[in-house]
Design an enzyme around this catalytic site. Structure first.
Site, PDB file in Angstrom:
ATOM      1  N   ASP A 378       0.737  -1.195  -0.147  1.00 47.97           N
ATOM      2  CA  ASP A 378       0.045   0.172  -0.050  1.00 47.97           C
ATOM      3  C   ASP A 378       0.940   1.339   0.045  1.00 47.97           C
ATOM      4  O   ASP A 378       1.993   1.021   0.668  1.00 47.97           O
ATOM      5  CB  ASP A 378      -0.712   0.010   1.334  1.00 47.97           C
ATOM      6  CG  ASP A 378      -1.684   1.169   1.472  1.00 47.97           C
ATOM      7  OD1 ASP A 378      -2.271   1.578   0.621  1.00 47.97           O
ATOM      8  OD2 ASP A 378      -1.493   1.629   2.556  1.00 47.97           O
ATOM      9  N   GLY A 528      -4.733   4.179  -3.626  1.00 44.94           N
ATOM     10  CA  GLY A 528      -5.876   5.044  -3.890  1.00 44.94           C
ATOM     11  C   GLY A 528      -5.762   6.354  -4.538  1.00 44.94           C
ATOM     12  O   GLY A 528      -6.509   7.099  -5.134  1.00 44.94           O
ATOM     13  N   LYS A 555      -9.019  -3.137  -4.426  1.00 44.41           N
ATOM     14  CA  LYS A 555      -7.814  -3.806  -3.934  1.00 44.41           C
ATOM     15  C   LYS A 555      -7.547  -5.093  -3.800  1.00 44.41           C
ATOM     16  O   LYS A 555      -6.561  -5.713  -4.329  1.00 44.41           O
ATOM     17  CB  LYS A 555      -7.253  -3.186  -2.388  1.00 44.41           C
ATOM     18  CG  LYS A 555      -7.165  -1.592  -2.740  1.00 44.41           C
ATOM     19  CD  LYS A 555      -6.458  -0.980  -1.366  1.00 44.41           C
ATOM     20  CE  LYS A 555      -6.005   0.263  -1.447  1.00 44.41           C
ATOM     21  NZ  LYS A 555      -5.372   1.054  -0.312  1.00 44.41           N
ATOM     22  N   ASP A 574      -1.963  -0.966   5.743  1.00 42.10           N
ATOM     23  CA  ASP A 574      -1.950  -0.396   7.403  1.00 42.10           C
ATOM     24  C   ASP A 574      -3.291   0.035   7.624  1.00 42.10           C
ATOM     25  O   ASP A 574      -3.752   0.233   8.554  1.00 42.10           O
ATOM     26  CB  ASP A 574      -0.959   0.781   7.552  1.00 42.10           C
ATOM     27  CG  ASP A 574      -1.378   2.032   6.751  1.00 42.10           C
ATOM     28  OD1 ASP A 574      -1.827   1.847   5.541  1.00 42.10           O
ATOM     29  OD2 ASP A 574      -1.017   3.183   7.132  1.00 42.10           O
ATOM     30  N   ASP A 578      -7.280  -1.589   3.472  1.00 34.87           N
ATOM     31  CA  ASP A 578      -6.721  -2.670   2.922  1.00 34.87           C
ATOM     32  C   ASP A 578      -7.083  -4.035   3.462  1.00 34.87           C
ATOM     33  O   ASP A 578      -6.448  -5.009   3.106  1.00 34.87           O
ATOM     34  CB  ASP A 578      -5.024  -2.295   3.524  1.00 34.87           C
ATOM     35  CG  ASP A 578      -4.635  -1.125   3.064  1.00 34.87           C
ATOM     36  OD1 ASP A 578      -4.767  -0.752   1.914  1.00 34.87           O
ATOM     37  OD2 ASP A 578      -3.764  -0.697   3.904  1.00 34.87           O
TER      38      ASP A 578
HETATM   39  P1  ADP Z   1      -4.831   4.925   0.090  1.00 38.37           P
HETATM   40  O1  ADP Z   1      -4.757   4.142   1.355  1.00 38.37           O
HETATM   41  O2  ADP Z   1      -3.804   4.189  -0.956  1.00 38.37           O
HETATM   42  O3  ADP Z   1      -4.035   6.259   0.349  1.00 38.37           O
HETATM   43  P2  ADP Z   1      -7.449   5.533   0.249  1.00 38.37           P
HETATM   44  O4  ADP Z   1      -8.297   4.779  -0.472  1.00 38.37           O
HETATM   45  O5  ADP Z   1      -7.517   5.769   1.567  1.00 38.37           O
HETATM   46  O6  ADP Z   1      -5.892   5.187  -0.667  1.00 38.37           O
HETATM   47  O7  ADP Z   1      -7.738   6.922  -0.508  1.00 38.37           O
HETATM   48  C1  ADP Z   1      -7.766   7.262  -1.847  1.00 38.37           C
HETATM   49  C2  ADP Z   1      -8.007   8.787  -2.535  1.00 38.37           C
HETATM   50  O8  ADP Z   1      -9.296   8.969  -2.093  1.00 38.37           O
HETATM   51  C3  ADP Z   1      -7.136   9.611  -1.696  1.00 38.37           C
HETATM   52  O9  ADP Z   1      -5.989   9.871  -2.467  1.00 38.37           O
HETATM   53  C4  ADP Z   1      -7.773  10.807  -1.754  1.00 38.37           C
HETATM   54  O10 ADP Z   1      -7.797  11.515  -3.064  1.00 38.37           O
HETATM   55  C5  ADP Z   1      -9.398  10.367  -1.691  1.00 38.37           C
HETATM   56  N1  ADP Z   1      -9.697  10.440   0.013  1.00 38.37           N
HETATM   57  C6  ADP Z   1      -9.767   9.458   0.599  1.00 38.37           C
HETATM   58  N2  ADP Z   1     -10.250   9.672   2.138  1.00 38.37           N
HETATM   59  C7  ADP Z   1     -10.067  11.220   1.741  1.00 38.37           C
HETATM   60  C8  ADP Z   1     -10.264  12.265   2.731  1.00 38.37           C
HETATM   61  N3  ADP Z   1     -10.680  11.905   4.134  1.00 38.37           N
HETATM   62  N4  ADP Z   1     -10.056  13.468   2.483  1.00 38.37           N
HETATM   63  C9  ADP Z   1      -9.941  13.619   1.167  1.00 38.37           C
HETATM   64  N5  ADP Z   1      -9.731  12.927   0.471  1.00 38.37           N
HETATM   65  C10 ADP Z   1      -9.639  11.621   0.653  1.00 38.37           C
HETATM   66 MG    MG Z   2      -3.732   3.480   3.054  1.00 37.31          MG
END
Ligand code: ADP
Ligand code: MG
Length: 682
Positions: A378, A528, A555, A574, A578
């Site tokens: 991740d 993401g 994922k 983490d 995930d």
């Molecule tokens: P990763 O774990 O790979 O970072 P996430 O699934 O948590 O991916 O997040 C993917 C995308 O969704 C982030 O890069 C962001 O653009 C958006 N995102 C997720 N949560 C938030 C949040 N709380 N505020 C703003 N953007 C968010």
């Molecule tokens: Mg993450």
């Protein structure tokens, strides 16, 4: 930051009450384990006692035996010599042989003939035959052979039990780490209370040099804390207000005021002990193999003994000689070392893992880790630090403070690293946050909620694409090309601005990737976040592949896709999102003090926030497997070589093994296996 702790705290408090019955059970299990441990200790003592008794009685038996006298060239004749020998040997047979005789009955009752059947049959044959001779049967008794055989067997068991005990002692050491009382701060005074009476939210004082009694957060004071026993981190870790401390670690030069978050069975240390214990109990595939081999060897030994006896009887018509060979065959074929070969390695590798900050929850997954061909990481919080700082604010309408204020008001309710970065930025500007209603997380996309009657969203570029707002992405192209994470702020479906954030690649990631690639493992990233960031990180680290803009539920799909390419994959993550991927992967690895969900779904937990540990754990898995195989080879190869020798195949050139020599050889193989297991190192 403070906000996060508060939320955590409420959450944990809640959980604490919900799971109370479970906790009791765990505590029970723990005390049960300690009890078992004491039983083990008692058995070590018992073998020692029986060995010393038998060894002392063996001296007169040796002195009274005609063949020993002949060999050492002296003469000692006592009236009723044969009867005296019989009485002394009976004592050795009954007292020294007792564990094997009861074991024999036990194994037969369970229909699982093992080494106790073998030893029991061997010593009983020798004893009964010699007894018959004392009472008139023609032949030559072998009392001294019987006595020394029992001595060596007892000695072997004693040494072996001690080494097994040593291997599981690491656990005992861990339990000892926890102090039983704590200095509770109550109404400005300090009282010493038993640790069990502490509740989450209580504050305790930890004086310099003391062990930290609970898991908690530092409220006041500065100190360095030694967490080596818990995380394997050898350098003391600096602690100041806001930092977390773990029960069992040792406080350095300063005194600390700690707010309790977890006590007793909930503490990290107790959970480690639980995990290590469970891992040792879960059956290992290799162990099954060893058990099957041991069973087979028992059968071979028993029939080998019978065949040897009949053959020698046929060739030499000497019952004593034939019996002695048969007994030696049974003794030497004891699958003793085989029974220990794998468990000893498991014990050593599990405690080695725990001491280095790897918690193995699923033993078989750990065994599979040696065959991994690809590791999927991740991005956020695993390969990167997961600490976002706001670098740019772009506005499409209104001013940048408004954009930041609206975004931060929403993000204050989110746990995402992006959210924390935005909230920190707003705090720095001393912005007063707005009231939020109907807050909702959009997994993998962002967050939304109502502020002053308007729907506000903070979302990913992916969300804009899905909602026909693609044009706005071009307006921040430059920021994206710089490898930044960009989120958009929408007011009633219209973008009013964008916030760019930058995360940092961990220094350790680079090394981790290099180590893995050298081991021939493909390194893949899953995120993401947007494609530009993904590409930038991937290029920086020299990854083999990456997947960007992957939604949380996708994922696990990506993991499946890689598996269908025939790859055996590990997933390292983490976050909550995930969890399904961790479950889908052949080996799920949760990194750092990740979320509880991630930890629950993982097979292996890496305590330190260090991706290099992924390579280390694979190395440990490979080494552990090699040790197991080495031990199995030692244990079986040994028997295979010694068996014909014991049967007397080289008798014609004067090489003959006595039962006691057989027993010594057999014990030696056990000791070799035990020592080899302990030599497992990282
Ligand atoms: P990763 O774990 O790979 O970072 P996430 O699934 O948590 O991916 O997040 C993917 C995308 O969704 C982030 O890069 C962001 O653009 C958006 N995102 C997720 N949560 C938030 C949040 N709380 N505020 C703003 N953007 C968010
Ligand atoms: Mg993450």
């Amino acid at each position: 930051m403070s906000h996060k702790h508060e939320e955590n705290h409420i959450h944990e408090h809640h959980e604490h009450h919900d799971h109370h019955p479970l906790r009791r059970e765990e505590e029970h299990a723990k005390s049960h384990h300690v009890h078992e441990h004491h039983d083990h200790q008692a058995m070590v003592e018992e073998y020692k006692r029986r060995f010393i008794f038998s060894a002392i009685l063996t001296i007169p038996i040796l002195l009274l035996s005609p063949s020993i006298q002949e060999f050492l060239n002296f003469k000692l004749v006592v009236p009723g010599q044969l009867y005296l020998l019989f009485i002394l040997s009976s004592a050795v047979y009954l007292y020294g042989g007792w564990p094997f005789l009861t074991g024999l009955i036990d194994e037969i009752r369970k229909k699982m003939p093992g080494m106790r059947v073998l030893i029991g049959v061997a010593i009983s044959t020798a004893y009964l035959y010699s007894g018959l001779i004392v009472f008139g049967f023609p032949g030559k008794p072998f009392f001294w052979e019987l006595a020394t055989l029992i001595d060596i067997m007892l000695l072997g068991h004693w040494i072996e039990m001690k080494s097994v005990l040593g291997a599981s002692r690491a656990l005992e050491e861990m339990v000892k780490l926890l102090p039983s009382t704590a200095h509770l701060i109550k109404n400005n005074s300090i009282i010493d209370v038993p640790v069990e009476e502490l509740k989450p939210g209580d504050r305790v004082l930890v004086k310099p040099g003391e062990k930290i009694p609970v898991d908690g957060i530092v409220i006041d004071g500065h100190s360095s804390v030694n967490e080596a026993m818990l995380t394997g981190e050898s350098k003391p870790v600096e602690k100041s207000p806001g930092d977390t401390v773990i029960a069992g670690s040792i406080n350095g030069e300063g005194s600390l005021v700690v707010e309790v978050t977890k006590t007793g069975a909930d503490t990290y240390l107790s959970q480690v002990i639980e995990l290590v214990k469970k891992a040792q109990e879960t059956r290992s595939k290799t162990q099954d193999l060893a058990n099957k081999a041991a069973f087979l060897l028992t059968i071979i030994a028993l029939s080998g003994g019978a065949i040897t006896f009949t053959a020698w009887l046929f060739f030499r018509a000497d019952i004593a000689f034939a019996l002695e060979r048969a007994v030696t065959v049974m003794v030497i074929a004891c699958p003793h070392a085989l029974g220990l070969a794998v468990p000893l390695v498991v014990a050593v590798s599990t405690s080695l893992a725990a001491r280095n900050g790897f918690l193995i929850r699923q033993r078989d997954a750990f065994e599979r880790a040696r065959e991994l061909q690809a590791v999927i990481f991740d991005k956020t919080g695993t390969l990167t630090k997961g600490e976002f700082g706001v670098t740019d604010i772009v506005t499409f309408s209104g001013n940048s403070n408004d954009v930041l204020k609206l975004a931060a008001s929403l993000e204050a309710k989110s746990e995402h690293p992006i959210a924390q970065g935005i909230v920190r930025a707003a705090e720095k500007q001393s912005l007063v946050l707005e009231e939020v209603e109907e807050f909702r997380a959009l997994p993998g996309r962002g967050v939304e909620g109502k502020i002053n009657g308007k729907i506000i969203r903070v979302v990913s570029p992916g969300y804009l694409e899905e909602n026909g707002l693609k044009d706005y992405i071009e307006k921040v192209r430059e920021l994206l090309d710089q490898g930044k994470t960009v989120v958009f702020v929408l007011e009633d479906n219209t973008p009013i601005g964008a916030i760019a954030l930058a995360d940092m690649i961990r220094e350790e990631s680079r090394e981790a990737i290099n180590m893995l690639k050298k081991m021939g493992i493909r390194c893949i990233m899953l995120t993401g976040d947007n494609k530009s960031v993904a590409k930038w990180v991937s290029d920086e680290l020299g990854l083999d592949e990456y997947y960007a803009e992957v939604l949380p539920h996708e994922k696990a799909e990506v993991v499946k896709k890689l598996q269908s390419r025939g790859l055996r994959v590990a997933m390292v993550g983490d976050g909550i999102n995930d969890a399904p991927a961790l479950v889908q992967a052949d080996v799920g690895i949760a990194i750092g003090a990740g979320t509880d969900v991630a930890i629950e779904s993982a097979d292996i937990i890496l305590v330190r926030n260090d991706p290099r540990d992924v390579a280390t754990i694979i190395r440990l898995a490979r080494k552990t497997y090699r040790k197991m195989m080495e031990n199995l080879l030692w244990a079986t190869g040994y028997n295979a070589l010694a068996l014909p020798l014991a049967a007397g195949i080289l008798y014609s050139i004067g090489i003959l093994l006595t039962p006691a020599m057989g027993a010594a050889l057999m014990s030696l193989s056990t000791v070799i296996v035990a020592i080899n297991a302990r030599l497992l190192k990282l």
